[in-house]
Design a protein around this motif. Structure first.
Motif, PDB file in Angstrom:
ATOM      1  N   ILE A 146      48.735  38.207  44.687  1.00 14.54           N
ATOM      2  CA  ILE A 146      47.401  38.576  44.195  1.00 14.54           C
ATOM      3  C   ILE A 146      47.316  40.079  43.978  1.00 14.54           C
ATOM      4  CG2 ILE A 146      44.943  38.583  44.764  1.00 14.54           C
ATOM      5  CD1 ILE A 146      45.448  36.050  46.432  1.00 14.54           C
ATOM      6  N   VAL A 147      47.757  40.838  44.978  1.00 12.50           N
ATOM      7  CA  VAL A 147      47.707  42.296  44.867  1.00 12.50           C
ATOM      8  C   VAL A 147      48.593  42.784  43.722  1.00 12.50           C
ATOM      9  CG1 VAL A 147      48.285  44.447  46.058  1.00 12.50           C
ATOM     10  CG2 VAL A 147      47.168  42.591  47.304  1.00 12.50           C
ATOM     11  N   ILE A 150      46.871  42.044  40.348  1.00 11.53           N
ATOM     12  CA  ILE A 150      45.731  42.931  40.110  1.00 11.53           C
ATOM     13  C   ILE A 150      46.202  44.330  39.730  1.00 11.53           C
ATOM     14  CG2 ILE A 150      43.777  44.077  41.215  1.00 11.53           C
ATOM     15  CD1 ILE A 150      43.361  41.546  42.865  1.00 11.53           C
ATOM     16  N   LEU A 151      47.147  44.875  40.500  1.00 13.47           N
ATOM     17  CA  LEU A 151      47.644  46.212  40.188  1.00 13.47           C
ATOM     18  C   LEU A 151      48.415  46.228  38.873  1.00 13.47           C
ATOM     19  CD1 LEU A 151      48.830  47.420  43.721  1.00 13.47           C
ATOM     20  CD2 LEU A 151      46.716  47.989  42.522  1.00 13.47           C
ATOM     21  N   SER A 153      47.760  44.376  36.266  1.00 13.63           N
ATOM     22  CA  SER A 153      46.775  44.352  35.182  1.00 13.63           C
ATOM     23  C   SER A 153      46.169  45.730  34.937  1.00 13.63           C
ATOM     24  CB  SER A 153      45.672  43.348  35.496  1.00 13.63           C
ATOM     25  OG  SER A 153      44.915  43.768  36.631  1.00 13.63           O
ATOM     26  N   LEU A 154      46.204  46.580  35.967  1.00  8.62           N
ATOM     27  CA  LEU A 154      45.709  47.944  35.823  1.00  8.62           C
ATOM     28  C   LEU A 154      46.798  48.907  35.352  1.00  8.62           C
ATOM     29  CD1 LEU A 154      43.556  48.173  39.091  1.00  8.62           C
ATOM     30  CD2 LEU A 154      42.751  47.754  36.761  1.00  8.62           C
TER      31      LEU A 154
END
Length: 292
Positions: A146-147, A150-151, A153-154
């Motif tokens: 998950i982390v 998310i990172l 995608s950034l």
């Protein structure tokens, strides 16, 4: 000196006996687990037990590699290839260690800051501490993808996502230990500082933090080992090309158990080295603290 040598001898004998028994069991299991493969593909029809032992202990792709095969593979990897080569385990160890140390530093800073906040605010103590404890109930195998997504995608890739996972495992033991350590000064000491109107910052730096050092370093040893595990876990779902976790993944893809075991051994040695560094820093700091 003689007493120390006798004590070391008394401790080394049981350790040596257990080690020898473990190695004996390992070699016996290697024969049992590798036997089917060598009987069907390597040995002649009239094979002997000695041939069986030799073949099972020297398979190119064993089900369970023997200790000497692992040692030879690690040695060849480190000596036959440049340190910058992906075939060298030292290269992968450095990639993993870099992320683990970054996460350890981030987790240490976060843990100490949280502990300082908690001891100075009863409200934040009741509000934050239960959530800090609850955060560790989430398995790292579940939170790592998950982390990373998310990172990713950034646009944050490479070292930092792995360090964040390591930080997640590092900050908890440091936070809990520092909360206990910062609260460890005796009531009489705190009242004396209050009598002299010492500022909270000076109380923290002159009394609370020195008193917390015996709590901090054991937590750091736990944290650095946990951060190493977190880094290797973070390397698995990303399909990383470097790192000991990536080495494990490649070995599992190709069914190369020798590669897997070699990476595990190097990871264990890396963990021992990192905890040894923390222990050395602890010895140096505590020795100077006692002299002061």
């Amino acid at each position: 000196m003689n007493i120390s040598l006798r004590m070391a001898g008394r401790h080394s004998i049981p350790i040596g006996v257990v080690l020898m028994i473990g190695l004996l069991v390992w070699y016996v299991l290697a024969i049992a687990m590798n036997a089917q493969g060598v009987i069907s593909r390597v040995l002649p029809p009239d094979w002997s037990f000695g041939q069986l032992v030799t073949a099972t202990w020297n398979m190119s792709r064993p089900v369970l590699p023997t200790p000497h095969q692992i040692i030879i593979d690690v040695y060849n990897s480190m000596t036959q290839w440049p340190v910058t080569s992906p075939r060298n385990l030292l290269y992968h160890a450095w990639v993993t260690a870099e992320a683990a140390l970054t996460g350890f530093v981030m987790g240490g800073v976060l843990g100490i800051l949280l502990a300082i906040i908690i001891i100075h605010s009863k409200m934040l103590d009741r509000a934050l501490l239960p959530w800090i404890v609850a955060s560790q109930t989430i398995p790292v195998l579940a939170i790592a993808p998950i982390v990373l997504v998310i990172l990713g995608s950034l646009g944050i890739t490479g070292l930092l996502p792995k360090a964040v996972i390591a930080m997640y495992l590092c900050f908890f033991p440091i936070t809990i230990a520092m909360v206990q350590g910062l609260r460890s000064p005796a009531k009489l000491q705190m009242e004396l500082f209050h009598t002299y109107a010492v500022t909270p910052i000076d109380t923290l730096t002159l009394l609370r933090f020195p008193s917390a050092l015996p709590y901090l370093f054991p937590a750091c040893r736990v944290a650095i080992a946990a951060g190493l595990v977190g880094t290797m876990v973070a390397e698995l779902p990303t399909g990383a090309q470097a790192g000991l976790g990536a080495r494990l993944l490649v070995g599992s893809y190709y069914g190369n158990t020798l590669m897997i075991w070699s990476a595990l051994v190097v990871a264990s040695l890396l963990g021992l080295f990192l905890t040894g560094v923390v222990s050395f820093v602890e010895y140096w700091v505590m020795r100077n603290r006692r002299v002061a």
